[in-house]
Design a protein around this motif. Structure first.
Motif, PDB file in Angstrom:
ATOM      1  N   UNK A 212       0.822  -1.203   0.000  1.00  0.00           N
ATOM      2  CA  UNK A 212       0.000   0.000   0.000  1.00  0.00           C
ATOM      3  C   UNK A 212       0.861   1.261   0.000  1.00  0.00           C
ATOM      4  N   UNK A 213       0.329   2.320  -0.607  1.00  0.00           N
ATOM      5  CA  UNK A 213       1.000   3.612  -0.627  1.00  0.00           C
ATOM      6  C   UNK A 213       0.716   4.364   0.673  1.00  0.00           C
ATOM      7  N   UNK A 214       1.748   4.987   1.223  1.00  0.00           N
ATOM      8  CA  UNK A 214       1.598   5.780   2.438  1.00  0.00           C
ATOM      9  C   UNK A 214       1.204   7.205   2.084  1.00  0.00           C
ATOM     10  N   UNK A 215       0.831   7.976   3.097  1.00  0.00           N
ATOM     11  CA  UNK A 215       0.540   9.383   2.867  1.00  0.00           C
ATOM     12  C   UNK A 215       1.771  10.132   2.375  1.00  0.00           C
ATOM     13  N   UNK A 216       2.943   9.710   2.852  1.00  0.00           N
ATOM     14  CA  UNK A 216       4.193  10.325   2.374  1.00  0.00           C
ATOM     15  C   UNK A 216       4.409  10.040   0.890  1.00  0.00           C
ATOM     16  N   UNK A 217       4.047   8.817   0.454  1.00  0.00           N
ATOM     17  CA  UNK A 217       4.153   8.476  -0.968  1.00  0.00           C
ATOM     18  C   UNK A 217       3.250   9.374  -1.802  1.00  0.00           C
ATOM     19  N   UNK A 218       1.998   9.523  -1.362  1.00  0.00           N
ATOM     20  CA  UNK A 218       1.052  10.366  -2.094  1.00  0.00           C
ATOM     21  C   UNK A 218       1.551  11.811  -2.159  1.00  0.00           C
ATOM     22  N   UNK A 219       2.095  12.301  -1.056  1.00  0.00           N
ATOM     23  CA  UNK A 219       2.594  13.681  -1.023  1.00  0.00           C
ATOM     24  C   UNK A 219       3.755  13.865  -1.996  1.00  0.00           C
ATOM     25  N   UNK A 220       4.657  12.882  -2.035  1.00  0.00           N
ATOM     26  CA  UNK A 220       5.803  12.959  -2.946  1.00  0.00           C
ATOM     27  C   UNK A 220       5.337  12.981  -4.399  1.00  0.00           C
ATOM     28  N   UNK A 221       4.375  12.135  -4.742  1.00  0.00           N
ATOM     29  CA  UNK A 221       3.875  12.081  -6.114  1.00  0.00           C
ATOM     30  C   UNK A 221       3.260  13.427  -6.497  1.00  0.00           C
ATOM     31  N   UNK A 222       2.421  13.975  -5.623  1.00  0.00           N
ATOM     32  CA  UNK A 222       1.759  15.247  -5.915  1.00  0.00           C
ATOM     33  C   UNK A 222       2.761  16.397  -5.989  1.00  0.00           C
ATOM     34  N   UNK A 223       3.715  16.418  -5.061  1.00  0.00           N
ATOM     35  CA  UNK A 223       4.727  17.478  -5.075  1.00  0.00           C
ATOM     36  C   UNK A 223       5.554  17.418  -6.354  1.00  0.00           C
ATOM     37  N   UNK A 224       5.901  16.204  -6.764  1.00  0.00           N
ATOM     38  CA  UNK A 224       6.663  16.037  -8.007  1.00  0.00           C
ATOM     39  C   UNK A 224       5.865  16.552  -9.193  1.00  0.00           C
ATOM     40  N   UNK A 225       4.599  16.168  -9.262  1.00  0.00           N
ATOM     41  CA  UNK A 225       3.749  16.593 -10.373  1.00  0.00           C
ATOM     42  C   UNK A 225       3.634  18.110 -10.436  1.00  0.00           C
ATOM     43  N   UNK A 226       3.464  18.748  -9.294  1.00  0.00           N
ATOM     44  CA  UNK A 226       3.313  20.213  -9.275  1.00  0.00           C
ATOM     45  C   UNK A 226       4.580  20.923  -9.742  1.00  0.00           C
ATOM     46  N   UNK A 227       5.739  20.358  -9.393  1.00  0.00           N
ATOM     47  CA  UNK A 227       7.000  20.950  -9.846  1.00  0.00           C
ATOM     48  C   UNK A 227       7.196  20.744 -11.343  1.00  0.00           C
ATOM     49  N   UNK A 228       6.873  19.554 -11.833  1.00  0.00           N
ATOM     50  CA  UNK A 228       7.019  19.279 -13.266  1.00  0.00           C
ATOM     51  C   UNK A 228       6.052  20.121 -14.086  1.00  0.00           C
ATOM     52  N   UNK A 229       4.895  20.395 -13.515  1.00  0.00           N
ATOM     53  CA  UNK A 229       3.871  21.172 -14.203  1.00  0.00           C
ATOM     54  C   UNK A 229       4.338  22.588 -14.513  1.00  0.00           C
ATOM     55  N   UNK A 230       5.297  23.089 -13.756  1.00  0.00           N
ATOM     56  CA  UNK A 230       5.795  24.446 -13.957  1.00  0.00           C
ATOM     57  C   UNK A 230       6.662  24.568 -15.208  1.00  0.00           C
TER      58      UNK A 230
END
Length: 268
Positions: A212-230
């Motif tokens: 299972x994915x942890x909350x830290x995993x979800x946060x890392x994925x979202x943070x990565x996506x937001x940075x790449x989106x820039x």
């Protein structure tokens, strides 16, 4: 420039899916394989796609794991001319740990002395079209999925991982196998070298989890996506990114990111 996925975890239907990666790249000057996958899948899919691997002149092995270089021995039997670029430390022992068991996931060290192998150490310029670089910093969005991976000294430092930059007609393409060092750290190093972001990135992001994915995993994925989106960069991913992480990346990044299946082509 045409890039064909020959080995990938998922297939578009014609080719055989396999956990691993191999990309066939045609440029003005080169026929390249970026990674070789784990086994004979590369050769079976190349036959299906009518790609003659004996004509490949350059091979890049991204790092020292068998799902990226397991087919090296047979490739050397099929192709006697290609120069094969591998970081010197990629041939050292590498392991994956599950519970209390360490499994060898490294390359065949007996192949290190083959005359076709070019052992690199750090950054390396192949020619005006192809260059390689490495990364030593891992401070931004470093995936916890790496924690199960070891070298002979302990937790893997991924200094054996290298990245390919292709330059053609004013366009730069960055290709990575798993981005173990973190795609944001890799892009930071790229900008140090070139002064801007790449036009296209093709890379696994090593976010996949067997449990299972942890909350830290979800946060890392979202943070990565937001940075790449820039960035203005287009992204193509697959392999070790994982289905759930890709869905989250896609929700945030939209059409800026796409999944590449085995048998699919990218035309640039």
């Amino acid at each position: 420039m045409k890039i064909t996925a020959l080995v990938e975890n998922k297939s578009e239907g014609r080719t055989i899916p396999k956990h691993g990666l191999s990309l066939y790249i045609e440029t003005q000057k080169h026929k390249i394989l970026f990674d070789l996958g784990p086994d004979d899948t590369l050769f079976k899919n190349a036959e299906i796609m009518n790609i003659d691997l004996s004509e490949v002149d350059t091979v890049i092995i991204s790092h020292g794991h068998m799902d990226h270089g397991g087919a090296l021995k047979r490739f050397l039997q099929v192709n006697r001319k290609a120069r094969i670029y591998v970081q010197r430390t990629a041939f050292e022992p590498h392991y994956s740990k599950f519970l209390f068991l360490k499994v060898n996931v490294g390359l065949d060290a007996d192949l290190k002395s083959n005359p076709q192998i070019v052992l690199t150490e750090g950054d390396y310029q192949i020619d005006e079209e192809l260059s390689l670089f490495t990364v030593s910093r891992r401070d931004k969005c470093y995936s916890g999925a790496n924690d199960a991976l070891y070298n002979k000294s302990g937790k893997d430092d991924f200094l054996h991982e290298q990245y390919l930059v292709l330059e053609e007609r004013g366009k730069r393409v960055l290709i990575s196998g798993c981005a173990h060092n973190g795609i944001l750290n890799i892009l930071d190093r790229y900008r140090e070298i070139y002064g801007e972001e790449p036009d296209v990135v093709i890379s696994g992001f090593h976010m996949s989890r067997k449990s299972d994915y942890s909350q830290a995993d979800y946060a890392l994925i979202r943070d990565t996506a937001r940075e790449l989106q820039k960035l203005r960069t287009r992204f193509f991913t697959g392999h070790c990114t994982g289905e759930l992480p890709y869905q989250i990346l896609r929700e945030i990044m939209g059409e800026q990111i796409a999944y590449v299946h085995s048998g699919e082509e990218i035309l640039l």
